[in-house]
Design a protein around this motif. Sequence first.
Motif, PDB file in Angstrom:
ATOM      1  N   VAL A  45       0.846  -1.191   0.000  1.00 15.17           N
ATOM      2  CA  VAL A  45       0.000   0.000   0.000  1.00 15.17           C
ATOM      3  C   VAL A  45       0.886   1.247   0.000  1.00 15.17           C
ATOM      4  N   ASN A  46       0.281   2.369  -0.347  1.00 14.74           N
ATOM      5  CA  ASN A  46       0.995   3.647  -0.234  1.00 14.74           C
ATOM      6  C   ASN A  46       1.015   4.139   1.198  1.00 14.74           C
ATOM      7  N   ASP A  47      -0.092   3.857   1.900  1.00 10.46           N
ATOM      8  CA  ASP A  47      -0.176   4.247   3.304  1.00 10.46           C
ATOM      9  C   ASP A  47      -1.164   3.313   3.985  1.00 10.46           C
ATOM     10  N   ALA A  48      -1.014   3.135   5.292  1.00  7.13           N
ATOM     11  CA  ALA A  48      -1.892   2.242   6.041  1.00  7.13           C
ATOM     12  C   ALA A  48      -2.066   2.760   7.453  1.00  7.13           C
ATOM     13  N   SER A  49      -3.201   2.402   8.047  1.00  4.72           N
ATOM     14  CA  SER A  49      -3.500   2.877   9.394  1.00  4.72           C
ATOM     15  C   SER A  49      -4.517   1.943  10.035  1.00  4.72           C
ATOM     16  N   VAL A  50      -4.609   2.011  11.345  1.00  6.94           N
ATOM     17  CA  VAL A  50      -5.665   1.288  12.068  1.00  6.94           C
ATOM     18  C   VAL A  50      -6.918   2.153  12.157  1.00  6.94           C
ATOM     19  N   ASN A  51      -6.845   3.382  11.674  1.00 10.04           N
ATOM     20  CA  ASN A  51      -7.963   4.324  11.752  1.00 10.04           C
ATOM     21  C   ASN A  51      -8.645   4.474  10.395  1.00 10.04           C
ATOM     22  N   LEU A  52      -9.966   4.313  10.386  1.00 13.20           N
ATOM     23  CA  LEU A  52     -10.731   4.439   9.151  1.00 13.20           C
ATOM     24  C   LEU A  52     -10.697   5.847   8.581  1.00 13.20           C
ATOM     25  N   SER A  53     -10.309   6.824   9.371  1.00  8.02           N
ATOM     26  CA  SER A  53     -10.237   8.198   8.885  1.00  8.02           C
ATOM     27  C   SER A  53      -9.255   8.347   7.722  1.00  8.02           C
ATOM     28  N   LEU A  54      -8.329   7.403   7.583  1.00  7.49           N
ATOM     29  CA  LEU A  54      -7.382   7.432   6.463  1.00  7.49           C
ATOM     30  C   LEU A  54      -8.117   7.387   5.127  1.00  7.49           C
ATOM     31  N   LEU A  55      -9.327   6.820   5.123  1.00 12.79           N
ATOM     32  CA  LEU A  55     -10.050   6.598   3.871  1.00 12.79           C
ATOM     33  C   LEU A  55     -10.917   7.784   3.463  1.00 12.79           C
ATOM     34  N   ALA A  56     -10.771   8.912   4.148  1.00 16.27           N
ATOM     35  CA  ALA A  56     -11.533  10.109   3.772  1.00 16.27           C
ATOM     36  C   ALA A  56     -11.205  10.549   2.347  1.00 16.27           C
ATOM     37  N   ALA A  57      -9.995  10.227   1.879  1.00 14.46           N
ATOM     38  CA  ALA A  57      -9.571  10.628   0.534  1.00 14.46           C
ATOM     39  C   ALA A  57      -9.892   9.574  -0.525  1.00 14.46           C
ATOM     40  N   ALA A  58     -10.501   8.451  -0.122  1.00 15.35           N
ATOM     41  CA  ALA A  58     -10.725   7.347  -1.061  1.00 15.35           C
ATOM     42  C   ALA A  58     -11.907   7.616  -1.986  1.00 15.35           C
ATOM     43  N   ASP A  59     -11.716   7.287  -3.262  1.00 21.70           N
ATOM     44  CA  ASP A  59     -12.801   7.370  -4.243  1.00 21.70           C
ATOM     45  C   ASP A  59     -13.611   6.076  -4.268  1.00 21.70           C
ATOM     46  N   VAL A  60     -12.926   4.962  -4.068  1.00 20.95           N
ATOM     47  CA  VAL A  60     -13.563   3.642  -4.008  1.00 20.95           C
ATOM     48  C   VAL A  60     -12.990   2.901  -2.803  1.00 20.95           C
ATOM     49  N   VAL A  61     -13.855   2.252  -2.037  1.00 18.99           N
ATOM     50  CA  VAL A  61     -13.407   1.496  -0.869  1.00 18.99           C
ATOM     51  C   VAL A  61     -13.839   0.039  -1.015  1.00 18.99           C
ATOM     52  N   PHE A  62     -12.882  -0.864  -0.895  1.00 20.31           N
ATOM     53  CA  PHE A  62     -13.149  -2.298  -0.891  1.00 20.31           C
ATOM     54  C   PHE A  62     -13.182  -2.790   0.559  1.00 20.31           C
ATOM     55  N   ILE A  63     -14.288  -3.408   0.962  1.00 22.89           N
ATOM     56  CA  ILE A  63     -14.393  -4.006   2.291  1.00 22.89           C
ATOM     57  C   ILE A  63     -13.976  -5.467   2.178  1.00 22.89           C
ATOM     58  N   CYS A  64     -12.836  -5.806   2.752  1.00 20.97           N
ATOM     59  CA  CYS A  64     -12.267  -7.158   2.626  1.00 20.97           C
ATOM     60  C   CYS A  64     -12.207  -7.845   3.987  1.00 20.97           C
ATOM     61  N   THR A  65     -13.283  -7.707   4.737  1.00 23.78           N
ATOM     62  CA  THR A  65     -13.386  -8.325   6.055  1.00 23.78           C
ATOM     63  C   THR A  65     -14.205  -9.604   5.960  1.00 23.78           C
ATOM     64  N   PRO A  66     -14.239 -10.416   7.031  1.00 24.34           N
ATOM     65  CA  PRO A  66     -15.180 -11.542   7.063  1.00 24.34           C
ATOM     66  C   PRO A  66     -16.623 -11.055   6.884  1.00 24.34           C
ATOM     67  N   LEU A  67     -17.506 -11.958   6.455  1.00 21.49           N
ATOM     68  CA  LEU A  67     -18.884 -11.603   6.142  1.00 21.49           C
ATOM     69  C   LEU A  67     -19.587 -10.857   7.278  1.00 21.49           C
ATOM     70  N   ASP A  68     -19.394 -11.320   8.496  1.00 26.47           N
ATOM     71  CA  ASP A  68     -20.134 -10.738   9.611  1.00 26.47           C
ATOM     72  C   ASP A  68     -19.649  -9.349  10.001  1.00 26.47           C
ATOM     73  N   LEU A  69     -18.538  -8.909   9.431  1.00 27.50           N
ATOM     74  CA  LEU A  69     -18.002  -7.586   9.759  1.00 27.50           C
ATOM     75  C   LEU A  69     -18.221  -6.558   8.647  1.00 27.50           C
ATOM     76  N   ILE A  70     -18.787  -6.983   7.517  1.00 25.93           N
ATOM     77  CA  ILE A  70     -18.944  -6.057   6.391  1.00 25.93           C
ATOM     78  C   ILE A  70     -19.888  -4.913   6.739  1.00 25.93           C
ATOM     79  N   ILE A  71     -21.077  -5.211   7.217  1.00 25.57           N
ATOM     80  CA  ILE A  71     -22.047  -4.167   7.542  1.00 25.57           C
ATOM     81  C   ILE A  71     -21.554  -3.285   8.694  1.00 25.57           C
ATOM     82  N   PRO A  72     -21.057  -3.861   9.804  1.00 25.51           N
ATOM     83  CA  PRO A  72     -20.510  -2.992  10.854  1.00 25.51           C
ATOM     84  C   PRO A  72     -19.385  -2.079  10.367  1.00 25.51           C
ATOM     85  N   THR A  73     -18.573  -2.582   9.446  1.00 26.04           N
ATOM     86  CA  THR A  73     -17.478  -1.763   8.913  1.00 26.04           C
ATOM     87  C   THR A  73     -18.016  -0.583   8.107  1.00 26.04           C
ATOM     88  N   ILE A  74     -19.028  -0.837   7.280  1.00 29.70           N
ATOM     89  CA  ILE A  74     -19.620   0.265   6.510  1.00 29.70           C
ATOM     90  C   ILE A  74     -20.199   1.310   7.454  1.00 29.70           C
TER      91      ILE A  74
END
Length: 283
Positions: A45-74
């Motif tokens: 990656v170019n940059d990584a963090s444990v904080n979702l705030s890093l993705l404020a600049a993202a145009d597209v976000v891929f959720i690559c978590t287990p099934l039960d965590l997809i909705i909570p992550t969104i």
Amino acid sequence: MNIGIVGLGLIGGSLALDLRSLGYQVLGVSRRESTCQIAIERGIVNDASVNLSLLAAADVVFICTPLDLIIPTIEQLLPHLSPQAIVTDVGSVKSPIVTEAVKIWPNFIGGHPMAGTAESGIDAAQSNLFVGNPYVLTPVKNSTPEAVKIVGEIVRSLQAKFYLCRPEEHDKAVAWISHLPVMISASLIGACLSENEIDVLELAQNLASSGFRDTSRVGGGNPELGVLMATYNQEQLLRSLFSYRQTLDRLITYIQQGDWNSLADILQTTQQARPQFLSSKEL
């Protein structure tokens, strides 16, 4: 284009590797700081963090978590997403995920890459994992054509085989070719373990070769993944299991009755049909 990836395991890490090599700016989020450091050090990656705030600049976000965590992550992503951001996922079940996700974020496009290995974690990430493998997107009636086009172009850039279908069609199809095989394979192993003569069981374990290895492989996978696919695709998995049980009962009847001609007919039919499920793949 900035692409965010939540979950830097096998799929997320492999996506990041390929997308960064294609010139995308890739921002990764993981629960573990150590995973973030590895992803940066390996150039995944170019940059990584444990904080979702890093993705404020993202145009597209891929959720690559287990099934039960997809909705909570969104849900946790909502404060950080730009209004135009597109969110997609890589989950192996689509209907329940898409139904809930579009309520939370209308610009959500369900996705499922049919690729993987037996390994897991950031160390398993590899280039070209998706080349030549199916990658399905499951838009719904209210999905914007522009969002489908953008995610589709990203998928095509991975040199995957791109498919579009409805979420419910996807779940019926994967129940047959992915989720049912896991349950059948697990049942095979469980049936073998029911042998009560220890010497015979040990002999069977010692004699097991390629045939047993091939048919038991997916049944020896991560139990949590098996439970999740059964939980989220319960209706379609049961539909396929009931049909499989009927076919198995028919085979039992033919063998009990010594009806070898009928048994041969079934085996000939399956021999001829198998390549249709493995076209352009190694048989």
